[in-house]
Design a protein around this motif. Structure first.
Motif, PDB file in Angstrom:
ATOM      1  N   ALA A  83      28.292 -54.960 -28.140  1.00 35.65           N
ATOM      2  CA  ALA A  83      28.498 -55.292 -26.734  1.00 35.65           C
ATOM      3  C   ALA A  83      28.059 -56.730 -26.445  1.00 35.65           C
ATOM      4  N   LYS A  84      26.959 -57.152 -27.049  1.00 33.85           N
ATOM      5  CA  LYS A  84      26.499 -58.530 -26.857  1.00 33.85           C
ATOM      6  C   LYS A  84      27.511 -59.516 -27.420  1.00 33.85           C
ATOM      7  N   ALA A  85      28.149 -59.153 -28.538  1.00 33.75           N
ATOM      8  CA  ALA A  85      29.104 -60.039 -29.202  1.00 33.75           C
ATOM      9  C   ALA A  85      30.440 -60.123 -28.466  1.00 33.75           C
ATOM     10  N   LEU A  86      30.656 -59.207 -27.537  1.00 36.10           N
ATOM     11  CA  LEU A  86      31.928 -59.140 -26.812  1.00 36.10           C
ATOM     12  C   LEU A  86      32.110 -60.326 -25.883  1.00 36.10           C
TER      13      LEU A  86
ATOM     14  N   MET B  45      35.825 -25.106 -28.695  1.00 36.85           N
ATOM     15  CA  MET B  45      36.078 -26.414 -28.079  1.00 36.85           C
ATOM     16  C   MET B  45      34.747 -27.051 -27.699  1.00 36.85           C
ATOM     17  N   GLY B  46      34.639 -28.359 -27.932  1.00 34.35           N
ATOM     18  CA  GLY B  46      33.417 -29.068 -27.590  1.00 34.35           C
ATOM     19  C   GLY B  46      33.627 -30.570 -27.593  1.00 34.35           C
ATOM     20  N   VAL B  47      32.574 -31.282 -27.259  1.00 30.81           N
ATOM     21  CA  VAL B  47      32.626 -32.746 -27.200  1.00 30.81           C
ATOM     22  C   VAL B  47      32.347 -33.320 -28.587  1.00 30.81           C
ATOM     23  N   GLU B  48      33.247 -34.184 -29.040  1.00 32.64           N
ATOM     24  CA  GLU B  48      32.989 -34.934 -30.262  1.00 32.64           C
ATOM     25  C   GLU B  48      32.191 -36.166 -29.849  1.00 32.64           C
ATOM     26  N   ARG B  49      30.974 -36.282 -30.390  1.00 29.82           N
ATOM     27  CA  ARG B  49      30.081 -37.383 -30.012  1.00 29.82           C
ATOM     28  C   ARG B  49      30.789 -38.712 -30.296  1.00 29.82           C
ATOM     29  N   THR B  50      31.072 -39.450 -29.230  1.00 33.21           N
ATOM     30  CA  THR B  50      31.880 -40.666 -29.308  1.00 33.21           C
ATOM     31  C   THR B  50      31.322 -41.687 -28.328  1.00 33.21           C
ATOM     32  N   THR B  51      31.392 -42.961 -28.694  1.00 32.07           N
ATOM     33  CA  THR B  51      31.003 -44.027 -27.770  1.00 32.07           C
ATOM     34  C   THR B  51      32.167 -44.998 -27.632  1.00 32.07           C
ATOM     35  N   VAL B  52      32.383 -45.459 -26.396  1.00 29.84           N
ATOM     36  CA  VAL B  52      33.465 -46.389 -26.104  1.00 29.84           C
ATOM     37  C   VAL B  52      32.867 -47.605 -25.400  1.00 29.84           C
ATOM     38  N   LEU B  53      33.239 -48.794 -25.878  1.00 31.99           N
ATOM     39  CA  LEU B  53      32.828 -50.048 -25.246  1.00 31.99           C
ATOM     40  C   LEU B  53      34.035 -50.599 -24.495  1.00 31.99           C
ATOM     41  N   ILE B  54      33.848 -50.843 -23.197  1.00 32.53           N
ATOM     42  CA  ILE B  54      34.927 -51.336 -22.340  1.00 32.53           C
ATOM     43  C   ILE B  54      34.602 -52.758 -21.903  1.00 32.53           C
ATOM     44  N   ASP B  55      35.590 -53.644 -22.045  1.00 33.03           N
ATOM     45  CA  ASP B  55      35.371 -55.052 -21.689  1.00 33.03           C
ATOM     46  C   ASP B  55      35.461 -55.241 -20.170  1.00 33.03           C
ATOM     47  N   PRO B  56      35.108 -56.439 -19.664  1.00 33.11           N
ATOM     48  CA  PRO B  56      35.099 -56.659 -18.212  1.00 33.11           C
ATOM     49  C   PRO B  56      36.465 -56.483 -17.530  1.00 33.11           C
ATOM     50  N   ASN B  57      37.549 -56.493 -18.314  1.00 32.58           N
ATOM     51  CA  ASN B  57      38.891 -56.309 -17.752  1.00 32.58           C
ATOM     52  C   ASN B  57      39.359 -54.859 -17.791  1.00 32.58           C
ATOM     53  N   GLY B  58      38.455 -53.953 -18.189  1.00 34.59           N
ATOM     54  CA  GLY B  58      38.816 -52.542 -18.212  1.00 34.59           C
ATOM     55  C   GLY B  58      39.578 -52.108 -19.451  1.00 34.59           C
ATOM     56  N   LYS B  59      39.555 -52.950 -20.490  1.00 39.39           N
ATOM     57  CA  LYS B  59      40.239 -52.617 -21.747  1.00 39.39           C
ATOM     58  C   LYS B  59      39.215 -52.120 -22.775  1.00 39.39           C
ATOM     59  N   ILE B  60      39.665 -51.249 -23.651  1.00 41.82           N
ATOM     60  CA  ILE B  60      38.789 -50.717 -24.683  1.00 41.82           C
ATOM     61  C   ILE B  60      38.571 -51.784 -25.762  1.00 41.82           C
ATOM     62  N   ALA B  61      37.312 -52.146 -25.958  1.00 34.66           N
ATOM     63  CA  ALA B  61      36.963 -53.189 -26.920  1.00 34.66           C
ATOM     64  C   ALA B  61      36.567 -52.596 -28.273  1.00 34.66           C
TER      65      ALA B  61
END
Length: 154
Positions: free
Chosen positions: A151-154, A116-132
């Motif tokens: 993130a800049k384009a969000l 078991m381990g961490v799968e290298r992943t990135t998540v961008l979250i918008d200002p409303n707390g939703k996954i972008a």
């Protein structure tokens, strides 16, 4: 992965290398990049942290916060931050609560051995707390730049 674009980001409350705990609500109204990585002081994880650090002023000037999360202890995070001059927070998830909530604690395989381990992943979250946006199975080279552009384009 259990997450999907447009869904609410799972809440978290974890100790951070800043000396206090951070939770999702601390970032309400802001863009947030969370990058999950396997282990402090390994070559890929060090490179990824350094890449985000190099671009940190660009992230900040665009109103974007960056945090890293791994199952390493705060003691390891503190050494890793000092050694690499990291100024953004690293969260310690030794209990793997956040890692499981975001679906990045997975079965991996190396040389035929399963673990078991961490799968290298990135998540961008918008200002409303939703996954972008979600980047699963990240390849480190050029990744921080790609995340910054999204993130800049969000």
């Amino acid at each position: 992965m259990s997450l999907s674009v447009g869904s609410p980001a799972p809440d978290f409350d974890l100790p951070a290398s800043t000396g206090k705990s951070l939770s999702l609500k601390d970032f309400h109204g802001k863009k947030l990049v969370i990058y999950f990585y396997p282990k402090d002081d390994t070559s890929g994880c060090t490179l990824e942290a350094q890449d985000f650090q190099k671009l940190l002023n660009d992230f900040h000037s665009a109103g974007i916060t960056v945090i890293g999360v791994s199952p390493d202890s705060m003691k390891k995070h503190d050494k890793f931050c000092d050694k690499n001059n990291l100024t953004f927070p690293l969260l310690s998830d030794e209990e793997k609560v956040m890692l499981n909530a975001y679906g990045v604690w997975v079965e991996k395989s190396m040389y035929g051995r399963k673990y078991m381990g961490v799968e290298r992943t990135t998540v961008l979250i918008d200002p409303n707390g939703k996954i972008a946006q979600i980047w699963p199975k990240v390849k480190v080279t050029g990744h921080a730049e790609e995340v910054l552009a999204a993130a800049k384009a969000l």
